[in-house]
Design a protein around this motif. Structure first.
Motif, PDB file in Angstrom:
ATOM      1  N   LEU A   8       0.865  -1.176   0.000  1.00 42.27           N
ATOM      2  CA  LEU A   8       0.000   0.000   0.000  1.00 42.27           C
ATOM      3  C   LEU A   8       0.901   1.225   0.000  1.00 42.27           C
ATOM      4  O   LEU A   8       1.599   1.500   0.989  1.00 42.27           O
ATOM      5  CB  LEU A   8      -0.925  -0.008   1.215  1.00 42.27           C
ATOM      6  CG  LEU A   8      -1.958  -1.140   1.253  1.00 42.27           C
ATOM      7  CD1 LEU A   8      -2.716  -1.132   2.580  1.00 42.27           C
ATOM      8  CD2 LEU A   8      -2.928  -1.043   0.082  1.00 42.27           C
ATOM      9  N   HIS A   9       0.919   1.949  -1.115  1.00 40.28           N
ATOM     10  CA  HIS A   9       1.848   3.063  -1.342  1.00 40.28           C
ATOM     11  C   HIS A   9       1.057   4.366  -1.354  1.00 40.28           C
ATOM     12  O   HIS A   9       0.226   4.589  -2.232  1.00 40.28           O
ATOM     13  CB  HIS A   9       2.567   2.852  -2.682  1.00 40.28           C
ATOM     14  CG  HIS A   9       3.656   3.830  -2.942  1.00 40.28           C
ATOM     15  ND1 HIS A   9       4.181   4.046  -4.195  1.00 40.28           N
ATOM     16  CD2 HIS A   9       4.329   4.671  -2.102  1.00 40.28           C
ATOM     17  CE1 HIS A   9       5.134   4.946  -4.111  1.00 40.28           C
ATOM     18  NE2 HIS A   9       5.231   5.350  -2.870  1.00 40.28           N
ATOM     19  N   CYS A  10       1.295   5.203  -0.365  1.00 44.45           N
ATOM     20  CA  CYS A  10       0.507   6.438  -0.217  1.00 44.45           C
ATOM     21  C   CYS A  10       0.976   7.514  -1.188  1.00 44.45           C
ATOM     22  O   CYS A  10       2.145   7.905  -1.190  1.00 44.45           O
ATOM     23  CB  CYS A  10       0.621   6.951   1.226  1.00 44.45           C
ATOM     24  SG  CYS A  10      -0.385   8.427   1.534  1.00 44.45           S
ATOM     25  N   GLN A  11       0.044   7.980  -2.002  1.00 42.93           N
ATOM     26  CA  GLN A  11       0.300   9.105  -2.892  1.00 42.93           C
ATOM     27  C   GLN A  11      -0.178  10.425  -2.289  1.00 42.93           C
ATOM     28  O   GLN A  11       0.443  11.465  -2.479  1.00 42.93           O
ATOM     29  CB  GLN A  11      -0.417   8.889  -4.236  1.00 42.93           C
ATOM     30  CG  GLN A  11      -0.050   7.591  -4.927  1.00 42.93           C
ATOM     31  CD  GLN A  11       1.398   7.557  -5.367  1.00 42.93           C
ATOM     32  OE1 GLN A  11       1.824   8.372  -6.190  1.00 42.93           O
ATOM     33  NE2 GLN A  11       2.158   6.618  -4.816  1.00 42.93           N
ATOM     34  N   ARG A  12      -1.279  10.347  -1.563  1.00 41.00           N
ATOM     35  CA  ARG A  12      -1.822  11.544  -0.937  1.00 41.00           C
ATOM     36  C   ARG A  12      -2.645  11.124   0.276  1.00 41.00           C
ATOM     37  O   ARG A  12      -3.557  10.309   0.158  1.00 41.00           O
ATOM     38  CB  ARG A  12      -2.702  12.307  -1.931  1.00 41.00           C
ATOM     39  CG  ARG A  12      -3.239  13.629  -1.386  1.00 41.00           C
ATOM     40  CD  ARG A  12      -3.854  14.477  -2.483  1.00 41.00           C
ATOM     41  NE  ARG A  12      -4.943  13.796  -3.181  1.00 41.00           N
ATOM     42  CZ  ARG A  12      -5.001  13.609  -4.500  1.00 41.00           C
ATOM     43  NH1 ARG A  12      -4.009  14.030  -5.271  1.00 41.00           N
ATOM     44  NH2 ARG A  12      -6.033  12.998  -5.053  1.00 41.00           N
ATOM     45  N   PRO A  13      -2.317  11.634   1.465  1.00 40.45           N
ATOM     46  CA  PRO A  13      -3.111  11.267   2.646  1.00 40.45           C
ATOM     47  C   PRO A  13      -4.462  11.970   2.628  1.00 40.45           C
ATOM     48  O   PRO A  13      -4.683  12.934   1.875  1.00 40.45           O
ATOM     49  CB  PRO A  13      -2.250  11.750   3.811  1.00 40.45           C
ATOM     50  CG  PRO A  13      -1.468  12.902   3.243  1.00 40.45           C
ATOM     51  CD  PRO A  13      -1.216  12.547   1.797  1.00 40.45           C
ATOM     52  N   GLY A  45      -8.286   8.066   7.767  1.00 42.97           N
ATOM     53  CA  GLY A  45      -7.517   7.237   6.852  1.00 42.97           C
ATOM     54  C   GLY A  45      -6.323   6.561   7.497  1.00 42.97           C
ATOM     55  O   GLY A  45      -5.393   6.143   6.797  1.00 42.97           O
ATOM     56  N   GLY A  46      -6.336   6.407   8.825  1.00 39.94           N
ATOM     57  CA  GLY A  46      -5.245   5.731   9.511  1.00 39.94           C
ATOM     58  C   GLY A  46      -5.290   4.229   9.293  1.00 39.94           C
ATOM     59  O   GLY A  46      -6.340   3.662   8.986  1.00 39.94           O
ATOM     60  N   ASN A  47      -4.137   3.596   9.438  1.00 37.64           N
ATOM     61  CA  ASN A  47      -4.019   2.156   9.216  1.00 37.64           C
ATOM     62  C   ASN A  47      -3.875   1.404  10.529  1.00 37.64           C
ATOM     63  O   ASN A  47      -3.313   1.920  11.495  1.00 37.64           O
ATOM     64  CB  ASN A  47      -2.792   1.846   8.351  1.00 37.64           C
ATOM     65  CG  ASN A  47      -2.903   2.420   6.956  1.00 37.64           C
ATOM     66  OD1 ASN A  47      -2.479   3.543   6.707  1.00 37.64           O
ATOM     67  ND2 ASN A  47      -3.480   1.657   6.047  1.00 37.64           N
ATOM     68  N   ALA A  48      -4.367   0.170  10.549  1.00 36.28           N
ATOM     69  CA  ALA A  48      -4.150  -0.759  11.656  1.00 36.28           C
ATOM     70  C   ALA A  48      -3.816  -2.116  11.063  1.00 36.28           C
ATOM     71  O   ALA A  48      -4.430  -2.541  10.079  1.00 36.28           O
ATOM     72  CB  ALA A  48      -5.391  -0.855  12.535  1.00 36.28           C
ATOM     73  N   PHE A  54      -0.854   3.394  12.623  1.00 39.66           N
ATOM     74  CA  PHE A  54      -0.017   4.438  12.035  1.00 39.66           C
ATOM     75  C   PHE A  54      -0.805   5.133  10.925  1.00 39.66           C
ATOM     76  O   PHE A  54      -1.870   4.655  10.498  1.00 39.66           O
ATOM     77  CB  PHE A  54       1.288   3.850  11.485  1.00 39.66           C
ATOM     78  CG  PHE A  54       1.075   2.662  10.584  1.00 39.66           C
ATOM     79  CD1 PHE A  54       0.961   2.801   9.218  1.00 39.66           C
ATOM     80  CD2 PHE A  54       0.963   1.376  11.123  1.00 39.66           C
ATOM     81  CE1 PHE A  54       0.746   1.709   8.395  1.00 39.66           C
ATOM     82  CE2 PHE A  54       0.747   0.270  10.311  1.00 39.66           C
ATOM     83  CZ  PHE A  54       0.641   0.445   8.943  1.00 39.66           C
ATOM     84  N   LEU A  55      -0.258   6.233  10.450  1.00 34.79           N
ATOM     85  CA  LEU A  55      -0.855   7.001   9.357  1.00 34.79           C
ATOM     86  C   LEU A  55       0.204   7.189   8.287  1.00 34.79           C
ATOM     87  O   LEU A  55       1.281   7.738   8.556  1.00 34.79           O
ATOM     88  CB  LEU A  55      -1.352   8.360   9.860  1.00 34.79           C
ATOM     89  CG  LEU A  55      -2.004   9.277   8.829  1.00 34.79           C
ATOM     90  CD1 LEU A  55      -3.316   8.685   8.343  1.00 34.79           C
ATOM     91  CD2 LEU A  55      -2.235  10.668   9.414  1.00 34.79           C
ATOM     92  N   THR A  85      -9.295   3.529   8.921  1.00 37.14           N
ATOM     93  CA  THR A  85     -10.384   4.309   9.488  1.00 37.14           C
ATOM     94  C   THR A  85     -11.092   5.107   8.395  1.00 37.14           C
ATOM     95  O   THR A  85     -10.567   5.302   7.291  1.00 37.14           O
ATOM     96  CB  THR A  85      -9.854   5.270  10.562  1.00 37.14           C
ATOM     97  OG1 THR A  85      -8.932   6.204   9.961  1.00 37.14           O
ATOM     98  CG2 THR A  85      -9.144   4.513  11.676  1.00 37.14           C
ATOM     99  N   GLN A  86     -12.277   5.563   8.715  1.00 35.80           N
ATOM    100  CA  GLN A  86     -13.022   6.429   7.802  1.00 35.80           C
ATOM    101  C   GLN A  86     -12.212   7.700   7.541  1.00 35.80           C
ATOM    102  O   GLN A  86     -11.393   8.111   8.369  1.00 35.80           O
ATOM    103  CB  GLN A  86     -14.372   6.785   8.437  1.00 35.80           C
ATOM    104  CG  GLN A  86     -15.310   7.564   7.543  1.00 35.80           C
ATOM    105  CD  GLN A  86     -16.651   7.822   8.229  1.00 35.80           C
ATOM    106  OE1 GLN A  86     -16.816   7.495   9.392  1.00 35.80           O
ATOM    107  NE2 GLN A  86     -17.590   8.394   7.504  1.00 35.80           N
ATOM    108  N   PHE A  87     -12.439   8.322   6.390  1.00 37.89           N
ATOM    109  CA  PHE A  87     -11.650   9.524   6.087  1.00 37.89           C
ATOM    110  C   PHE A  87     -12.471  10.528   5.291  1.00 37.89           C
ATOM    111  O   PHE A  87     -13.552  10.211   4.768  1.00 37.89           O
ATOM    112  CB  PHE A  87     -10.367   9.166   5.331  1.00 37.89           C
ATOM    113  CG  PHE A  87     -10.585   8.565   3.953  1.00 37.89           C
ATOM    114  CD1 PHE A  87     -10.697   9.369   2.832  1.00 37.89           C
ATOM    115  CD2 PHE A  87     -10.674   7.183   3.790  1.00 37.89           C
ATOM    116  CE1 PHE A  87     -10.886   8.823   1.570  1.00 37.89           C
ATOM    117  CE2 PHE A  87     -10.864   6.619   2.538  1.00 37.89           C
ATOM    118  CZ  PHE A  87     -10.964   7.443   1.425  1.00 37.89           C
TER     119      PHE A  87
END
Length: 363
Positions: free
Chosen positions: A212-217, A222-225, A320-321, A340-342
């Motif tokens: 999972l490669h983040c381009q834009r937060p 939008g946090g990950n667990a 983490f985020l 999480t919801q974003f």
């Protein structure tokens, strides 16, 4: 026989006794302690006046302490109008102990710092050392790689990982305005929260790794667990063996149905005999309705829900985020992941990888 220390846990209390005594410690479920309180006995006959069925199974005390003389345990359950606490002498506890000197399985790990590296500080960018960390922990979070997903794919390919194309395509652009991928009618392309799951459990061989490669937060959320499900399975076996045995033996049906794709697979949730090692299939949103014998359905739900509560406990999660340029890679056979919801235009690129198939055994 003095009590020296107490270790309270969610389901039980560990009581340590003076050095040199045998046993050194004993574990007691909260429910067992509450059921055996002398406060629930008749003052004249000392017979029980409360049956265990009258007590809630998820008991938690208000206060626990060692007596001043250190030869007894006092527990305030918080449910008596007279404020009286239950007292258990050390001698009585040792006489009735049913779990002495038990070595519990550790809870699933949650120290995100231990699985996070800064790309600029890597001695060998995503070389064998980084992949050994991934193999050992099941997860690797890398900060500051940059936005070039193709370069990241090339880097991982040089370490022996091969891209696996799925019914979504080669690279998934997980964003709410996606117009390029196939089969976007699923939760990953929305801004909804997605609870813990594994990907592609309806395939005979789900992809081994997901990137999972983040381009834009996101603007918010939008946090990950991520949870180590192998550690969680062993932890459950130590706490509730019947629940563990049901999860590894009861077949369930995973059914993915989309506009242009459908797959069905039947498998236990915990599979310790899968080719290549342990594999968990866990996806609440692709589970078909359970079909169990009537007399076994409640026991199945209790086991499933016990595991769900365990892994959804934030104390058992890496949290983490991801920021722009960061990425996460995890073992999809071992780890559960969630978000999480974003709000806002969050954009994460997803790529599946697999390891080379083992060479056939010589004839």
């Amino acid at each position: 026989m003095p009590i020296t220390r107490l270790e309270p846990y969610d389901d039980f209390l560990r009581i340590h006794f003076a050095s040199g005594e045998s046993p050194h410690h004993a574990d007691f479920h909260w429910f067992w302690l509450r059921h055996n309180s002398e406060l629930d006995r008749h003052p004249l006959t000392h017979e029980r006046i409360v049956d265990s069925s009258e007590l809630p199974l998820d008991l938690q005390p208000r206060h626990v302490r060692i007596s001043e003389s250190a030869d007894a345990l006092d527990i305030d359950w918080g449910d008596r109008s007279d404020g009286q606490a239950s007292r258990y002498t050390a001698a009585w506890l040792l006489h009735h102990a049913y779990a002495t000197d038990r070595a519990p399985w550790p809870a699933p790990p949650s120290d995100t710092a231990s699985v996070t590296v800064d790309f600029a500080n890597l001695e060998e960018p995503l070389g064998p050392k980084a992949l050994r960390t991934l193999a050992r922990t099941g997860i690797l979070v890398v900060r500051g790689f940059g936005l070039d997903t193709e370069a990241l794919i090339d880097t991982l390919s040089r370490q022996g990982l091969s891209v696996i194309e799925t019914h979504f395509g080669r690279i998934e652009d997980l964003r709410t305005d996606n117009t390029t991928n196939q089969n976007t009618d699923q939760l990953g392309y929305t801004d909804s929260a997605i609870q813990l799951h594994t990907d592609q459990p309806f395939l005979d061989r789900p992809p081994r790794y997901q990137l999972l490669h983040c381009q834009r937060p996101a603007d918010t959320g939008g946090g990950n667990a991520v949870v180590d499900a192998l550690a969680a399975a062993h932890y459950l076996a130590d706490l509730d063996r019947p629940a563990f045995e049901l999860l590894r033996s009861v077949p369930v049906t995973f059914h993915r149905q989309q506009k242009s794709f459908e797959r069905v697979l039947v498998s236990p949730i915990l599979d310790f005999d899968a080719p290549g090692g342990f594999r968990i299939r866990y996806s609440y949103f692709t589970l078909a309705p359970h079909r169990r014998p009537f007399a076994e359905m409640e026991a199945w739900y209790r086991a499933y829900n016990r595991f769900a509560r365990l892994v959804r406990d934030e104390r058992h999660q890496y949290r983490f985020l991801l920021q722009a340029g960061d990425f996460l890679i995890y073992d999809n056979w071992r780890m559960l992941h969630a978000r999480t919801q974003f709000t806002g235009a969050r954009w994460v690129r997803g790529v599946y990888f697999d390891t080379p198939a083992p060479a056939p055994a010589p004839l």
